[in-house]
Scaffold this active site. Structure first.
Site, PDB file in Angstrom:
ATOM      1  CB  SER A   1      -0.933  -0.002   1.217  1.00  0.00           C
ATOM      2  OG  SER A   1      -1.841  -1.082   1.148  1.00  0.00           O
TER       3      SER A   1
ATOM      4  NE  ARG B   1     -11.505  -5.654  -7.192  1.00  0.00           N
ATOM      5  CZ  ARG B   1     -10.268  -5.521  -6.711  1.00  0.00           C
ATOM      6  NH1 ARG B   1      -9.247  -6.060  -7.351  1.00  0.00           N
ATOM      7  NH2 ARG B   1     -10.066  -4.834  -5.610  1.00  0.00           N
TER       8      ARG B   1
ATOM      9  CB  SER C   1     -13.007   1.080  -2.791  1.00  0.00           C
ATOM     10  OG  SER C   1     -11.591   1.001  -2.749  1.00  0.00           O
TER      11      SER C   1
ATOM     12  CB  SER D   1     -10.802   1.087   3.930  1.00  0.00           C
ATOM     13  OG  SER D   1     -11.260  -0.232   3.797  1.00  0.00           O
TER      14      SER D   1
ATOM     15  CG  ASP E   1      -6.681  -6.335   1.627  1.00  0.00           C
ATOM     16  OD1 ASP E   1      -7.607  -6.715   0.881  1.00  0.00           O
ATOM     17  OD2 ASP E   1      -5.904  -5.416   1.328  1.00  0.00           O
TER      18      ASP E   1
ATOM     19  CE  LYS F   1     -10.127  -6.259  -1.191  1.00  0.00           C
ATOM     20  NZ  LYS F   1      -9.740  -4.829  -1.034  1.00  0.00           N
TER      21      LYS F   1
ATOM     22  NE  ARG G   1      -9.279 -11.370  -1.192  1.00  0.00           N
ATOM     23  CZ  ARG G   1      -8.428 -10.357  -1.087  1.00  0.00           C
ATOM     24  NH1 ARG G   1      -8.649  -9.408  -0.197  1.00  0.00           N
ATOM     25  NH2 ARG G   1      -7.373 -10.289  -1.878  1.00  0.00           N
TER      26      ARG G   1
ATOM     27  NE  ARG H   1      -4.643  -8.968   0.602  1.00  0.00           N
ATOM     28  CZ  ARG H   1      -3.447  -8.474   0.939  1.00  0.00           C
ATOM     29  NH1 ARG H   1      -2.664  -9.153   1.768  1.00  0.00           N
ATOM     30  NH2 ARG H   1      -3.029  -7.319   0.447  1.00  0.00           N
TER      31      ARG H   1
ATOM     32  CE  LYS I   1      -4.198  -8.203  -6.412  1.00  0.00           C
ATOM     33  NZ  LYS I   1      -4.032  -7.141  -7.425  1.00  0.00           N
TER      34      LYS I   1
END
Length: 404
Positions: A21, A117, A158, A186, A283, A309, A313, A356, A380
């Site tokens: 990030s 997305r 987001s 977030s 995440d 995502k 997930r 992930r 990734k």
């Protein structure tokens, strides 16, 4: 790539991988700065390649030596190349307003899943600016120039959209405001953006749900190192809940990374059946789901964004955890993971092309064994993941090197 994970106990010390990030943000800042900058701690992950590719599309030259990148920023091409974002949502959403702040046309390409997305927040605010958007399966074309304004933006989709605007608006010939129309989820990622911008001399003023961004600001060159990544370190620290003895080194005690909260959540999962809110740390979902199933179970709220995502997930991971005997009840914005004595899967585990999910399944597999397909997905964000855990004693073997 298919990898067999054998039951093994991991021990030793490992340096935290660099923060993906922060790396995105620092690389973009150097491209916008007038002069030469240098950032160390840049991995060879696909997401970093995406951001460097988009920097090249601006007409900016860079040189990468090992984990260090030198960039002479500020001199942009008269017409931009195609912005290839691969699978990186951050790269796509950060660069769109930057490109439109500098030129009137921009074309972005990427994986089909990335385009699926969506960029709904930008579609809403760009309509009022007269910017046209043409979306195809793996491409988005923009025509129009970003202008100073008051932008009303949702904060519950987001934080990446807000970050993109915070990078772009200081470049405009006039002041702008961002007003959030919903609660900001977030939020730590927005705080990281403001922190990164401050390192380049960019000032952002915030008052509750409003940001004030002065126009005609100049990014100044820097020489910085990327700090350790809390998000990926969580997967390394997770081995300790399964009997390991791993020390992750290099995480800042005062980091702004919101995912550092994993340390508290790990303690709660190890000792109880907690309720955990993932709205600010989506995440962490995959590793927390996996550990909850192997330990005392947990209830997770604020889970709706996990479905959009790199994979779904919630449902994709639920299908994989079931192979270990873990029951997952999924609802619209809530997930309940039931505790169980996990057993070795009799089926091959699927990555769902999600880095992930691969790492979460790997952690669980060290407790009982398992075979995971599509392991190349770790490239990734953490391409050295399997090398690193092997150095800690993970017993694994590559069954084939085909991307499947």
């Amino acid at each position: 790539m298919k990898i067999k994970i054998n039951k093994s106990r991991l021990t030793g010390k490992i340096k935290a991988p660099p923060s993906k990030s922060y790396a995105h943000r620092l690389l973009i800042g150097t491209a916008l700065a007038q002069g030469k900058s240098e950032i160390s701690g840049i991995s060879d992950s696909i997401d970093m390649k995406a951001t460097l590719s988009c920097i090249s599309a601006l007409g900016i030259k860079y040189q990468k030596n090992d984990d260090s990148v030198s960039i002479i920023g500020g001199e942009y091409a008269k017409s931009f190349g195609t912005f290839n974002c691969y699978e990186s949502g951050s790269t796509l959403r950060f660069f769109i307003p930057i490109a439109l702040a500098l030129r009137e046309k921009a074309t972005f390409v990427g994986a089909t899943r990335l385009i699926e997305r969506g960029i709904a927040v930008y579609e809403e605010i760009f309509e009022n600016q007269g910017i046209t958007i043409d979306k195809k399966e793996s491409q988005i074309d923009f025509v129009g120039r970003l202008k100073p304004d008051t932008f009303y933006m949702r904060g519950d989709v987001s934080s990446q959209f807000i970050t993109g605007m915070l990078f772009a608006l200081p470049l405009l010939n006039g002041d702008s405001n961002i007003v959030l129309t919903t609660a900001l989820e977030s939020e730590p990622y927005v705080n990281m953006t403001i922190d990164a911008l401050s390192k380049f001399g960019i000032e952002i003023l915030r008052c509750e749900n409003e940001f004030f961004i002065k126009g005609n600001q100049q990014y100044t060159p820097v020489k910085l190192a990327v700090e350790g990544d809390a998000s990926n370190s969580a997967f390394l620290d997770a081995f300790n809940l399964l009997g390991g003895d791993v020390s992750v080194l290099g995480l800042k005690n005062d980091t702004l990374q919101g995912d550092i909260v994993y340390k508290r959540y790990f303690e709660e999962i190890a000792s109880s059946c907690p309720t955990i809110d993932l709205s600010s740390c989506p995440d962490l979902g995959p590793i927390l789901f996996a550990l909850a199933g192997a330990k005392n179970g947990a209830k997770f709220i604020g889970t709706k964004r996990l479905k959009i995502k790199e994979s779904d997930r919630v449902n994709d991971l639920a299908a994989e955890l079931e192979k270990f005997g873990i029951r997952v009840d999924a609802f619209d914005n809530e997930v309940v993971v039931h505790p169980t004595k996990i057993t070795a899967p009799t089926e091959i585990l699927c990555s769902h092309n999600d880095h992930r999910i691969v790492m979460a399944l790997t952690v669980l597999s060290t407790a009982c064994g398992g075979i995971i397909g599509g392991c190349e997905a770790v490239n990734k964000s953490y391409p050295t993941f399997f090398e690193d855990i092997k150095s800690l004693g993970a017993s694994l073997e590559v069954l084939d090197n085909e991307n499947n």
